[in-house]
Design a protein around this motif. Structure first.
Motif, PDB file in Angstrom:
ATOM      1  N   PHE A 104       0.836  -1.197   0.000  1.00 18.70           N
ATOM      2  CA  PHE A 104       0.000   0.000   0.000  1.00 18.70           C
ATOM      3  C   PHE A 104       0.873   1.250   0.000  1.00 18.70           C
ATOM      4  CE2 PHE A 104      -2.683   3.050   2.500  1.00 18.70           C
ATOM      5  CZ  PHE A 104      -3.747   3.137   1.622  1.00 18.70           C
ATOM      6  N   MET A 105       1.856   1.272   0.888  1.00 20.72           N
ATOM      7  CA  MET A 105       2.719   2.452   0.993  1.00 20.72           C
ATOM      8  C   MET A 105       3.502   2.668  -0.299  1.00 20.72           C
ATOM      9  SD  MET A 105       4.120   1.754   4.842  1.00 20.72           S
ATOM     10  CE  MET A 105       4.945   3.302   5.182  1.00 20.72           C
ATOM     11  N   ILE A 124       2.740   1.587  -3.344  1.00 18.45           N
ATOM     12  CA  ILE A 124       1.863   1.965  -4.462  1.00 18.45           C
ATOM     13  C   ILE A 124       1.447   3.429  -4.336  1.00 18.45           C
ATOM     14  CG2 ILE A 124      -0.411   1.592  -5.496  1.00 18.45           C
ATOM     15  CD1 ILE A 124      -0.049  -1.403  -4.841  1.00 18.45           C
ATOM     16  N   LEU A 125       1.091   3.826  -3.125  1.00 13.94           N
ATOM     17  CA  LEU A 125       0.691   5.214  -2.923  1.00 13.94           C
ATOM     18  C   LEU A 125       1.818   6.176  -3.279  1.00 13.94           C
ATOM     19  CD1 LEU A 125      -2.049   4.551  -1.852  1.00 13.94           C
ATOM     20  CD2 LEU A 125      -1.543   5.771   0.242  1.00 13.94           C
ATOM     21  N   PHE A 179       2.649   6.338  -7.110  1.00 15.93           N
ATOM     22  CA  PHE A 179       1.712   7.152  -7.901  1.00 15.93           C
ATOM     23  C   PHE A 179       2.200   8.596  -7.980  1.00 15.93           C
ATOM     24  CE2 PHE A 179      -2.557   7.298  -9.768  1.00 15.93           C
ATOM     25  CZ  PHE A 179      -2.730   8.660  -9.875  1.00 15.93           C
TER      26      PHE A 179
END
Lengths: 500, 651
Positions: free
Chosen positions: A404-405, A407-408, A411
């Motif tokens: 999650f970290m 991918i965030l 982006f």
């Protein structure tokens, strides 16, 4: 802070115990097991103060020890840990206990030698994370290969010789270049102290050469595409305990190496070449993910899945450079990479243990030989589904946090980085759940499956401990982030400043 | 409202799930269902209290973090609750339906060996769903989002020996993951743009972002808000089963019926609708995204309804009707009638749960046979089920006065009034959808409860009404299916009850327009409805179904023959499944095999790795020849070298 030499104790206690176990001889198997257990538990207990007394407010090395080793070359026996190394040290001691426990009944041949090799391996791995002198690091880095070589080569599967030699040459090939780089750096700066090496001014050209030398060593270790092909073979042939240590800890040394050496020593080259590493990382996520999907051997599948997950580590580390340039959440990227390493330590260990549980009973790792395991091993099935889901990055488990970290934050660097990385949501679920479907669910497929007995108390204890770790880290990752925060900030400062 | 109450609401089902899950064998069947029912009942009562408190004005909107999940760089990610009217309504619906399903399960799963496990799962589901609706940030929303997906996976595959079930659960999870992929990209975009995942902080910054763009392809600038809205909506398409990500929902019927009612009709599948409503401030900033939402919804509402007409499995008919109704809600979202979507979500939760549980009651009586062609005439054996199913059907088809009438009419009306691009197409879809809904719904009733008894004698001898634990939930759900529309249309839609949660731009506010121009109380709304087109269309569907399935069943068979291609198209579900199976799943597996065999094994490992090893081997074989060990070989080489050396220098 205490004046006890915790780190030395951690490193040398298992070695001493290993010699003790060897001295027991081949006859006293029970005692050898007990002794190894005791040694690994004591090591774990000694590592607890590292966490409890760790000062998370400073990036400086803690629990430092420094003794001159080869004074002519200014090589020191220099140990210390910061927020990046500490979690990995504790991960090592933690996983080691579970590994000894998992090898309890499985290893029947030369138990004392196995346990001794294993404890030595533990020492070397702890040493790698603690070494603050590059030569010392190199020694541990190489020495670690020997016990692993033996573990796969002696207690491994039918094709173990091919696998060990491949494993050895691959890793050795990489690390030789690292040695050359270290010697070059010594000639420039006259020091092997890692922190001092990072201060040596280097031109971009020098940095580029050094970057590639380090890169070869760490890319093989972690492993990155396209130097990953040793890993599936090594895993397939290794005994369960070997696979667990390999996946849970040894791969992390690659990621750790990037953070400790490549980034601070060659920041400009790393920045220049970040795009290249990011590309390889994304290939790992997508290409390896697809390959994992079609594996027929469970261990190979998990091995490929490991490579794919390690792609997030290198992605997180090198995305940081893009974020420094563009202005984004650099901390999130690097901390995400770290969390991913720790989390993968738990999850891959658990998955290899699960496969080991099945292998011990059926003596096959082929998916097609299974089916309907849940009917005879319901408790095991629950664990297996849980860890497969964690592997697929289910929120609430540790597998989610790092991805999650990363991918965030990716982006913020580039939409397409996040797009490709996020494909793991689909691929990771596909290969994990398809395996679960074929192995665990369905009608009892064969006579052999119908004879299976559910996991023992010892086996369920090991898996339960890992499950708790995975859940805790998924629900409340802050304690882990907290210890590394300042060290990561310090690292960001280091790499934000050009050396050229 | 206090934090403690909210914590109890959320965590109580989790505790129930843990107790039933880990100690199910110790506390036994009765212990398991008692503890889970008690835990959900606690949540339900407190949720309704919270809702009432908000209605009375006793409580104000609650927004507070529970704990800090992590602080990374300048970003703080938290777990926390936001409870406003929208959340309170969802909490009440979720816990109420869940409670009904818990009670019903006692009867439905009576003899199942996995009894305790089932109760543990449905309680866990309730927890996950509550976390989803109570969240005050995107992180926890995503947690709940995936956690309900996990439980859905576990429950669809509950009968793990059934090959179709374990295929369906994997399919459901993976298709949802495709949606979640978009959702996660949307969340990442939110993070990039706003630097926070907290709803209120995001919404507060929105005005500055109206004209921001994002460049995905070099040189092409897209509106950032459109991008975020569509990415988030892709998540909703997965969870709320909108075409083309709807394919998992019909297959999910492989799971036990109670969860079809709870998860795949009343609650989880409406998570997407809830999410878009929650994000209404974002969606309102993009007409493009809303048009997209509306058209997807319209397509689903109309075309999925059509499939329902040709299904023979009683649960699948209801499943396609669910798809179609979710399409209606999505259309409502697309025309900015968020409150209408939520209103329909609520009424639908009651009557659709009722229909599913009723179907389940039929299935119990039929000894777990689900094929309607083997049913018929059940009305004289199971009266309560019969009556409540009729009530549910009247609500679904929008018979004036029943709950579905209000919510569906508002959606149709709102679509009619909307001037969003494409709304006329959507209007036609939702309008004629009414006819289709009536057709398949009454077909189901007639084939099941009326007409000839087509079951075998053995089944017929054992036909009887289900036990009270089954029929009680039916009755309790039938009451809101009749009355909830009448009672709540005014406050929810026109009284501004949801205004603290839902944000609509004045120029888009079609619901308000209806309220000002057409709505004069629920009673006159019903009378007005009797003169409107949707009513006649429903009547036409009813009449057609009645004529065919009560009088002249041969028409159906003839139609099947006459319109063979259309019938086949519907039977094949427009080929979505075949396409996905063959080209997407099959394509990826072939690609994986190709990469593995050629790139990984042959090229990297074979040619480069082992190839280089072989090369070293070959070269060394050549050089090994020089080291023969014979002194005269070496002497010869030396002599030749000396001669050459001297020769070169002399010449």
């Amino acid at each position: 802070m205490s004046d006890m030499n915790y780190l030395s104790l951690l490193i040398w206690l298992p070695v001493i115990a290993a010699f003790g176990i060897l001295a027991l001889g081949p006859q006293r198997e029970g005692l050898a097991r007990l002794f190894a257990m005791l040694a690994s538990v004591i090591t774990l207990i000694i590592s607890v103060p590292l966490w409890m007394h760790f000062d998370a407010s400073t990036a400086a090395m803690q629990f430092e020890e420094k003794v001159s080793w080869i004074s002519a070359l200014n090589i020191n026996y220099h140990l210390g840990i910061d927020g990046i190394a500490m979690p990995l040290v504790v991960l090592t001691t933690f996983i080691s206990v579970l590994t000894v426990l998992s090898a309890w009944k499985v290893i029947k041949k030369n138990v004392h030698q196995f346990m001794a090799a294993f404890l030595m391996l533990e020492s070397m791995m702890i040493g790698v994370f603690c070494a603050q002198d590059a030569m010392l690091f190199y020694v541990f880095f190489e020495a670690m290969l020997i016990p692993m070589f033996l573990i796969i080569g002696i207690w491994g599967g039918p094709n173990r010789v091919y696998a060990t030699i491949k494993f050895f040459i691959y890793t050795f090939f990489g690390s030789v270049f690292m040695l050359i780089a270290l010697i070059y750096l010594y000639m420039q700066g006259g020091t092997f102290n890692i922190a001092e090496i990072a201060e040596i001014p280097l031109t971009l050209k020098e940095q580029t050469w050094i970057f590639f030398a380090f890169f070869l060593a760490f890319a093989v270790k972690i492993p990155m595409f396209p130097v990953h092909t040793w890993l599936p073979d090594a895993h397939v042939e290794a005994p369960t305990a070997g696979s667990v240590v390999l996946a849970a800890i040894m791969l992390k040394i690659g990621g750790y190496g990037f953070l400790r050496f490549s980034l601070p020593i060659t920041p400009d080259a790393s920045s220049e070449l970040a795009g290249f590493v990011i590309a390889l990382s994304l290939i790992a996520v997508v290409y390896i993910g697809l390959i994992a999907m079609v594996q027929k051997d469970m261990k190979k599948l998990i091995a490929y899945s490991s490579i794919s997950h390690m792609g997030f580590v290198t992605l997180g580390i090198f995305i940081a450079f893009a974020l420094i340039l563009k202005g984004g959440d650099t901390s999130m990227a690097l901390e995400g990479a770290m969390v991913q390493m720790v989390s993968h330590g738990f999850i891959s260990a658990a998955l290899f243990l699960c496969v080991g549980v099945l292998y011990d009973r059926m003596h096959t790792r082929l998916i097609r030989d299974y089916g309907g395991v849940v009917n005879t091993m319901p408790l095991f099935a629950a664990f297996f589904v849980f860890f497969a889901m964690s592997n697929a990055g289910l929120p609430g488990t540790s597998g989610f946090v790092g991805e999650f970290m990363v991918i965030l934050s990716s982006f913020q660097a580039n939409f397409w980085f996040a797009f490709l990385a996020a494909l793991t949501l689909i691929f990771g679920a596909a290969y994990s759940l398809w395996m679960v479907k074929r192995v665990v669910f369905g009608e009892v497929k064969s006579e052999a499956v119908s004879q299976l007995t559910d996991i023992s108390k010892r086996e369920s204890f090991v898996l339960a401990v890992l499950a708790i770790a995975v859940l805790f880290l998924g629900i409340y990752p802050e304690p882990l982030i907290d210890v590394m925060r300042v060290s990561v900030e310090h690292l960001i400062e280091q790499i934000s400043v050009s050396k050229v | 409202m206090s934090m403690n109450i909210l914590l109890i609401i959320a965590l109580s089902p989790l505790v129930g799930a843990i107790i039933a899950g880990f100690f199910g064998r110790k506390i036994g069947k009765i212990g398991s269902h008692l503890v889970t029912i008690a835990s959900v009942a606690v949540s339900c009562i407190l949720s309704i209290q919270v809702l009432m408190g908000l209605v009375n004005g006793e409580f104000t909107v609650f927004n507070q973090n529970v704990y800090s999940w992590m602080v990374t760089g300048d970003v703080s990610l938290n777990v926390g609750f936001l409870v406003d009217s929208l959340t309170a309504l969802m909490m009440s619906v979720v816990t109420f339906v869940s409670l009904m399903v818990h009670i019903y399960t006692i009867g439905y799963m009576h003899d199942d060996p996995g009894y305790q496990r089932f109760f543990s799962y449905i309680s866990l589901f309730t927890f996950a769903m509550l976390m989803l609706v109570m969240s005050n940030n995107f992180l926890q929303l995503f947690f709940g989002w995936e956690a309900v997906g996990l439980v859905s996976y576990l429950l669809i595959g509950f009968w793990f020996k059934k090959e179709t079930a374990i295929f369906a659960n994997m399919k459901a999870f993976l298709v949802n993951r495709v949606g979640d992929f978009g959702f996660l990209i949307g969340i990442a975009a939110v993070m990039m743009a706003f630097g926070t995942l907290d709803y209120s902080e995001v919404f507060a910054q929105l005005p500055q972002f109206a004209d921001k763009t994002i460049s995905i392809f070099p040189g092409v600038e897209w509106s950032l808000m459109t991008f975020i809205a569509i990415a988030l909506f892709i998540g909703a398409m997965g969870k709320s089963a909108q075409a083309p990500l709807h394919v998992w929902l019909p297959d999910s019927m492989e799971g036990p019926t109670p969860i079809s009612a709870l998860i795949h009709a009343a609650t989880m599948v409406t998570a997407g609708i809830f999410m878009v409503s929650r994000m209404s401030p974002i969606f309102e900033m993009s007409d493009t995204a809303l048009s997209f939402v509306m058209l997807i919804g319209a397509f689903t509402a109309f075309f999925m309804g059509l499939i329902g007409i040709v299904q023979n499995d009683i649960k699948r008919v209801v499943a396609y009707s669910t798809l179609s109704q979710l399409g209606y809600m999505t259309v409502a979202l697309g025309v900015s009638a968020y409150s209408a979507a939520i209103f329909h979500l609520m009424t639908h939760a009651f009557f659709k749960a009722l229909l599913f549980l009723g179907a389940g009651s039929v299935i119990i009586a039929m000894h777990h046979k689900q094929d309607m062609s083997e049913m018929g005439g059940l009305k004289k054996y199971m009266f309560i089920t019969f009556i409540t199913m009729w009530i549910g059907t009247l609500a679904l088809t929008g018979f004036p006065g029943f709950s579905g009438f209000f919510s569906k009419d508002i959606i149709i009306e709102a679509t009619h009034l909307s001037d969003r691009w494409g709304s006329s197409v959507a209007y036609i879809a939702v309008l004629f959808g009414v006819f289709i809904t009536a057709l398949y719904s009454f077909r189901l009733l007639y084939l099941t409860f009326h007409g000839k008894e087509k079951m075998d004698n053995h089944t017929k001898e054992h036909l009887k009404e289900s036990p009270w634990v089954v029929t009680l939930p039916l009755v309790l759900l039938a009451i809101p299916s009749i009355a909830i529309g009448w009672m709540t249309i005014e406050p929810i839609l026109f009284g501004g009850f949801l205004s603290d949660a839902i944000h609509v731009l004045p120029q888009n506010d079609v619901v308000k327009e209806i309220g000002q121009e057409h709505f004069h109380g629920a009673g006159s709304f019903v009378l007005h409805g009797l003169t409107q087109l949707p009513f006649f269309l429903a009547l036409a569907g009813f009449a057609l179904a009645s004529y065919i399935y009560l009088k002249k069943i041969s028409i159906a068979d003839n139609a099947k023959k006459t319109f063979r291609p259309i019938y086949d198209l519907l039977q094949n579900k427009y080929g979505f499944d075949d396409f996905n199976q063959k080209y997407i799943a099959g394509g990826l597996v072939s690609l994986g095999n190709l990469l593995w065999k050629w790139s990984d094994s042959k090229l990297i490992d074979g040619l480069i790795v082992n190839g280089s090893a072989k090369l070293v081997n070959k070269i060394s074989k050549v050089f090994r020849g020089f080291q023969s060990g014979y002194i005269y070989h070496y002497a010869l080489v030396m002599a030749v070298a000396v001669i050459l050396f001297i020769g070169v220098h002399v010449i």
